[in-house]
Scaffold this motif. Structure first.
Motif, PDB file in Angstrom:
ATOM      1  N   ALA A   1       0.823  -1.201   0.000  1.00  0.00           N
ATOM      2  CA  ALA A   1       0.000   0.000   0.000  1.00  0.00           C
ATOM      3  C   ALA A   1       0.858   1.252   0.000  1.00  0.00           C
ATOM      4  N   GLN A   2       2.040   1.191   0.609  1.00  0.00           N
ATOM      5  CA  GLN A   2       2.927   2.344   0.608  1.00  0.00           C
ATOM      6  C   GLN A   2       3.306   2.724  -0.818  1.00  0.00           C
ATOM      7  N   GLN A   3       3.479   1.743  -1.671  1.00  0.00           N
ATOM      8  CA  GLN A   3       3.843   2.001  -3.052  1.00  0.00           C
ATOM      9  C   GLN A   3       2.665   2.580  -3.834  1.00  0.00           C
ATOM     10  N   ALA A   4       1.445   2.278  -3.405  1.00  0.00           N
ATOM     11  CA  ALA A   4       0.263   2.700  -4.136  1.00  0.00           C
ATOM     12  C   ALA A   4      -0.180   4.116  -3.784  1.00  0.00           C
ATOM     13  N   ARG A   5       0.249   4.645  -2.654  1.00  0.00           N
ATOM     14  CA  ARG A   5      -0.162   5.977  -2.238  1.00  0.00           C
ATOM     15  C   ARG A   5       1.084   6.812  -1.960  1.00  0.00           C
ATOM     16  N   ASP A   6       1.057   8.078  -2.366  1.00  0.00           N
ATOM     17  CA  ASP A   6       2.231   8.934  -2.171  1.00  0.00           C
ATOM     18  C   ASP A   6       2.038   9.957  -1.051  1.00  0.00           C
ATOM     19  N   GLN A   7       0.947   9.831  -0.279  1.00  0.00           N
ATOM     20  CA  GLN A   7       0.690  10.716   0.847  1.00  0.00           C
ATOM     21  C   GLN A   7       0.210   9.915   2.040  1.00  0.00           C
ATOM     22  N   ILE A   8       0.601  10.357   3.221  1.00  0.00           N
ATOM     23  CA  ILE A   8       0.117   9.762   4.456  1.00  0.00           C
ATOM     24  C   ILE A   8      -1.282  10.325   4.715  1.00  0.00           C
ATOM     25  N   ARG A   9      -2.187   9.491   5.203  1.00  0.00           N
ATOM     26  CA  ARG A   9      -3.550   9.936   5.541  1.00  0.00           C
ATOM     27  C   ARG A   9      -3.762   9.787   7.041  1.00  0.00           C
ATOM     28  N   VAL A  10      -4.174  10.899   7.685  1.00  0.00           N
ATOM     29  CA  VAL A  10      -4.383  10.943   9.126  1.00  0.00           C
ATOM     30  C   VAL A  10      -5.833  11.305   9.413  1.00  0.00           C
ATOM     31  N   VAL A  11      -6.467  10.604  10.353  1.00  0.00           N
ATOM     32  CA  VAL A  11      -7.837  10.893  10.775  1.00  0.00           C
ATOM     33  C   VAL A  11      -7.860  10.987  12.292  1.00  0.00           C
ATOM     34  N   GLY A  12      -8.971  11.493  12.849  1.00  0.00           N
ATOM     35  CA  GLY A  12      -9.131  11.422  14.295  1.00  0.00           C
ATOM     36  C   GLY A  12      -9.517  12.707  14.981  1.00  0.00           C
ATOM     37  N   SER A  13      -9.111  12.800  16.222  1.00  0.00           N
ATOM     38  CA  SER A  13      -9.523  13.810  17.183  1.00  0.00           C
ATOM     39  C   SER A  13      -9.512  15.242  16.656  1.00  0.00           C
ATOM     40  N   SER A  14     -10.632  15.937  16.873  1.00  0.00           N
ATOM     41  CA  SER A  14     -10.694  17.355  16.502  1.00  0.00           C
ATOM     42  C   SER A  14      -9.855  18.194  17.462  1.00  0.00           C
ATOM     43  N   THR A  15      -9.655  17.716  18.684  1.00  0.00           N
ATOM     44  CA  THR A  15      -8.816  18.414  19.659  1.00  0.00           C
ATOM     45  C   THR A  15      -7.364  18.432  19.196  1.00  0.00           C
ATOM     46  N   VAL A  16      -6.920  17.349  18.620  1.00  0.00           N
ATOM     47  CA  VAL A  16      -5.529  17.201  18.191  1.00  0.00           C
ATOM     48  C   VAL A  16      -5.310  17.723  16.768  1.00  0.00           C
ATOM     49  N   TYR A  17      -6.391  17.960  16.052  1.00  0.00           N
ATOM     50  CA  TYR A  17      -6.330  18.374  14.644  1.00  0.00           C
ATOM     51  C   TYR A  17      -5.380  19.556  14.382  1.00  0.00           C
ATOM     52  N   PRO A  18      -5.462  20.663  15.135  1.00  0.00           N
ATOM     53  CA  PRO A  18      -4.555  21.785  14.838  1.00  0.00           C
ATOM     54  C   PRO A  18      -3.074  21.403  14.980  1.00  0.00           C
ATOM     55  N   PHE A  19      -2.760  20.626  15.990  1.00  0.00           N
ATOM     56  CA  PHE A  19      -1.381  20.165  16.188  1.00  0.00           C
ATOM     57  C   PHE A  19      -0.950  19.284  15.017  1.00  0.00           C
ATOM     58  N   THR A  20      -1.815  18.361  14.626  1.00  0.00           N
ATOM     59  CA  THR A  20      -1.494  17.430  13.544  1.00  0.00           C
ATOM     60  C   THR A  20      -1.282  18.151  12.221  1.00  0.00           C
ATOM     61  N   THR A  21      -2.107  19.141  11.918  1.00  0.00           N
ATOM     62  CA  THR A  21      -1.938  19.871  10.654  1.00  0.00           C
ATOM     63  C   THR A  21      -0.612  20.632  10.642  1.00  0.00           C
ATOM     64  N   THR A  22      -0.218  21.174  11.787  1.00  0.00           N
ATOM     65  CA  THR A  22       1.080  21.866  11.869  1.00  0.00           C
ATOM     66  C   THR A  22       2.224  20.886  11.641  1.00  0.00           C
ATOM     67  N   VAL A  23       2.150  19.734  12.275  1.00  0.00           N
ATOM     68  CA  VAL A  23       3.191  18.712  12.097  1.00  0.00           C
ATOM     69  C   VAL A  23       3.230  18.256  10.637  1.00  0.00           C
ATOM     70  N   ALA A  24       2.061  18.074  10.031  1.00  0.00           N
ATOM     71  CA  ALA A  24       1.989  17.639   8.633  1.00  0.00           C
ATOM     72  C   ALA A  24       2.637  18.661   7.701  1.00  0.00           C
ATOM     73  N   GLU A  25       2.363  19.939   7.941  1.00  0.00           N
ATOM     74  CA  GLU A  25       2.960  21.000   7.113  1.00  0.00           C
ATOM     75  C   GLU A  25       4.477  21.022   7.257  1.00  0.00           C
ATOM     76  N   ARG A  26       4.958  20.924   8.471  1.00  0.00           N
ATOM     77  CA  ARG A  26       6.412  20.919   8.702  1.00  0.00           C
ATOM     78  C   ARG A  26       7.074  19.686   8.116  1.00  0.00           C
ATOM     79  N   PHE A  27       6.371  18.556   8.188  1.00  0.00           N
ATOM     80  CA  PHE A  27       6.874  17.312   7.602  1.00  0.00           C
ATOM     81  C   PHE A  27       7.121  17.503   6.110  1.00  0.00           C
ATOM     82  N   SER A  28       6.186  18.133   5.430  1.00  0.00           N
ATOM     83  CA  SER A  28       6.332  18.327   3.990  1.00  0.00           C
ATOM     84  C   SER A  28       7.406  19.366   3.669  1.00  0.00           C
ATOM     85  N   GLN A  29       7.546  20.375   4.512  1.00  0.00           N
ATOM     86  CA  GLN A  29       8.542  21.431   4.264  1.00  0.00           C
ATOM     87  C   GLN A  29       9.965  20.947   4.485  1.00  0.00           C
TER      88      GLN A  29
END
Length: 141
Positions: free
Chosen positions: A24-52
């Motif tokens: 499946a790693q070969q079939a998708r070129d992006q990580i997909r994250v789901v879950g807590s709305s409380t943690v969402y802002p933190f996760t989006t920041t980490v995701a942006e920094r990961f890509s940068q």
């Protein structure tokens, strides 16, 4: 099939889960994250920094709520299922069993951080003499 679950929290554990079989790693070129709305802002920041900093596409992050994220995460393995989940609490026994029944194995909990609680009083009100034990017992009720 290999999935890992990252959880963090206080009375609630903030979770993040990592998963993806090699095919499946070969079939998708992006990580997909789901879950807590409380943690969402933190996760989006980490995701942006990961890509940068990593030269990868920014992970797709969806705010589905803790229970919704666990349901999606435990739904199975493959590109149609998320790689990670965040939670504001620990995984329940039923969720763990659902994961196992759907081939999601080797789940690893990783604590990322703790939620915070603020105690506030109305201006001019009588001060309340609370000890840590009082707050702890109130949260445990």
């Amino acid at each position: 099939t290999n999935k890992a679950l990252l959880l963090a929290g206080l009375a609630a554990v903030t979770a993040f889960a990592l998963a993806e079989p090699a095919a499946a790693q070969q079939a998708r070129d992006q990580i997909r994250v789901v879950g807590s709305s409380t943690v969402y802002p933190f996760t989006t920041t980490v995701a942006e920094r990961f890509s940068q900093t990593g030269g990868f596409k920014a992970p797709i992050v969806e705010s589905t709520g803790t229970g919704g994220g666990m349901k999606l995460f435990c739904g199975g393995v493959g590109t149609q299922h998320p790689d990670l989940t965040n939670a504001s609490r620990a995984m329940t026994k039923g969720e763990f069993e659902q994961c196992a029944a759907n081939g999601v194995k080797e789940i690893v909990e990783m604590k990322v951080g703790f939620d915070g609680i603020a105690v506030a009083l109305k201006k001019g009100s009588t001060p309340v003499n609370l000890k840590r034990e009082d707050i702890w017992l109130a949260l445990a009720a």
